[in-house]
Design a protein around this motif. Structure first.
Motif, short mmCIF file in Angstrom:
data_model
loop_
_atom_site.label_atom_id
_atom_site.label_comp_id
_atom_site.label_asym_id
_atom_site.label_seq_id
_atom_site.Cartn_x
_atom_site.Cartn_y
_atom_site.Cartn_z
N ALA A 168 0.82 -1.21 0.00
CA ALA A 168 0.00 0.00 0.00
C ALA A 168 0.86 1.26 0.00
O ALA A 168 0.54 2.24 -0.70
CB ALA A 168 -0.93 -0.01 1.21
N ALA A 169 1.96 1.24 0.75
CA ALA A 169 2.84 2.41 0.84
C ALA A 169 3.48 2.72 -0.51
O ALA A 169 3.86 3.87 -0.78
CB ALA A 169 3.91 2.19 1.89
N ASN A 170 3.60 1.70 -1.38
CA ASN A 170 4.20 1.88 -2.69
C ASN A 170 3.17 1.84 -3.82
O ASN A 170 3.52 1.61 -4.97
CB ASN A 170 5.27 0.81 -2.91
CG ASN A 170 6.50 1.04 -2.05
OD1 ASN A 170 7.32 1.89 -2.35
ND2 ASN A 170 6.60 0.29 -0.95
N ARG A 171 1.92 2.06 -3.46
CA ARG A 171 0.80 2.16 -4.43
C ARG A 171 0.67 0.89 -5.27
O ARG A 171 0.40 0.95 -6.47
CB ARG A 171 0.96 3.40 -5.32
CG ARG A 171 1.08 4.69 -4.56
CD ARG A 171 1.05 5.92 -5.45
NE ARG A 171 2.04 5.86 -6.52
CZ ARG A 171 3.33 6.14 -6.37
NH1 ARG A 171 3.80 6.46 -5.19
NH2 ARG A 171 4.16 6.06 -7.41
N LEU A 172 0.87 -0.25 -4.62
CA LEU A 172 0.67 -1.54 -5.27
C LEU A 172 -0.54 -2.23 -4.64
O LEU A 172 -0.87 -1.99 -3.48
CB LEU A 172 1.90 -2.43 -5.13
CG LEU A 172 3.22 -1.90 -5.67
CD1 LEU A 172 4.33 -2.93 -5.45
CD2 LEU A 172 3.11 -1.56 -7.16
N VAL A 173 -1.17 -3.09 -5.42
CA VAL A 173 -2.34 -3.82 -4.90
C VAL A 173 -2.14 -5.32 -5.13
O VAL A 173 -1.57 -5.74 -6.14
CB VAL A 173 -3.65 -3.35 -5.57
CG1 VAL A 173 -3.97 -1.93 -5.16
CG2 VAL A 173 -3.58 -3.47 -7.08
#
Length: 215
Positions: A168-173
């Motif tokens: 989440a902190a690296n904008r991944l899902v």
């Protein structure tokens, strides 16, 4: 002498209650000590500290009689020459596929697109995508997987996920859960024959401690 291979970090910390149940406690402070071979409260048992990925190799080739290794490491290693008597249910997490939040993974799979996947779990990833009939180019990495989609190196990653906060902190899902991961007790098959009684006692002590642990 019985030699037990452990890796520092979560597996080491979560192994300590099991070792205690087997009457084995580390005789020195593992955090402050720079030693890689640690004495225990049992004169016939010692602990060697190795990289997590090296635990199966040490046990397979007799550098250690037994060890604790994650299922992810064992799958990549292949598990040759190892007896795996117990799932210790520690260091639990999952192996998953993750992508950038703006990458339509489902559409790419449906369209039969060739997807670039970065991972250090090449064997697991290869088998997973082959079973799904998804065409992938695998890129082996050893460092932070999250960088690969962010820099355009890969479309997706296959990696271990615990809380999901790093993703989440690296904008991944997380888009696909491949399997649940936990740590196993692994034993050198030759050592089990030569040192059967003391090793069996350790295995039984670990096993008796498991019902009291969270599943």
């Amino acid at each position: 002498m019985i030699t037990l291979a452990l890796s520092k970090g979560r597996i080491f910390d979560e192994s300590l209650p099991l070792l205690k149940a087997a009457g084995i406690e580390i005789a020195e402070d593992s955090e402050s000590s720079r030693r890689l071979i640690l004495a225990t409260t049992r004169p016939d048992v010692r602990v060697v500290l190795v990289r997590a990925t090296d635990v199966p190799t040490y046990v397979q080739h007799g550098g250690a009689d037994l060890g604790v290794a994650g299922l992810d490491v064992l799958l990549e290693h292949g598990g040759q020459g190892l007896y795996q008597p117990l799932d210790l249910r520690i260091a639990q997490c999952r192996m998953s596929v993750a992508v950038r939040a703006d990458f339509d993974y489902a559409a790419a799979v449906k369209q039969g697109s060739r997807i670039r996947v970065a991972t250090k779990y090449v064997s697991v990833a290869r088998d997973h995508f082959a079973d799904k009939g998804v065409h992938v180019d695998l890129i082996k990495l050893y460092g932070s997987m999250e960088l690969a989609p962010l820099t355009g190196l890969a479309d997706a990653i296959v990696d271990l996920v615990s809380t999901g906060s790093t993703l989440a902190a690296n904008r991944l899902v997380e888009v696909e859960r491949i399997m649940d991961i936990s740590s196993r007790l692994v034993v050198n098959q030759a050592a089990l024959k030569l040192k059967q009684q003391p090793i069996r006692r350790i295995i039984e002590a670990f096993e008796s401690a498991l019902p009291g642990l969270p599943a």
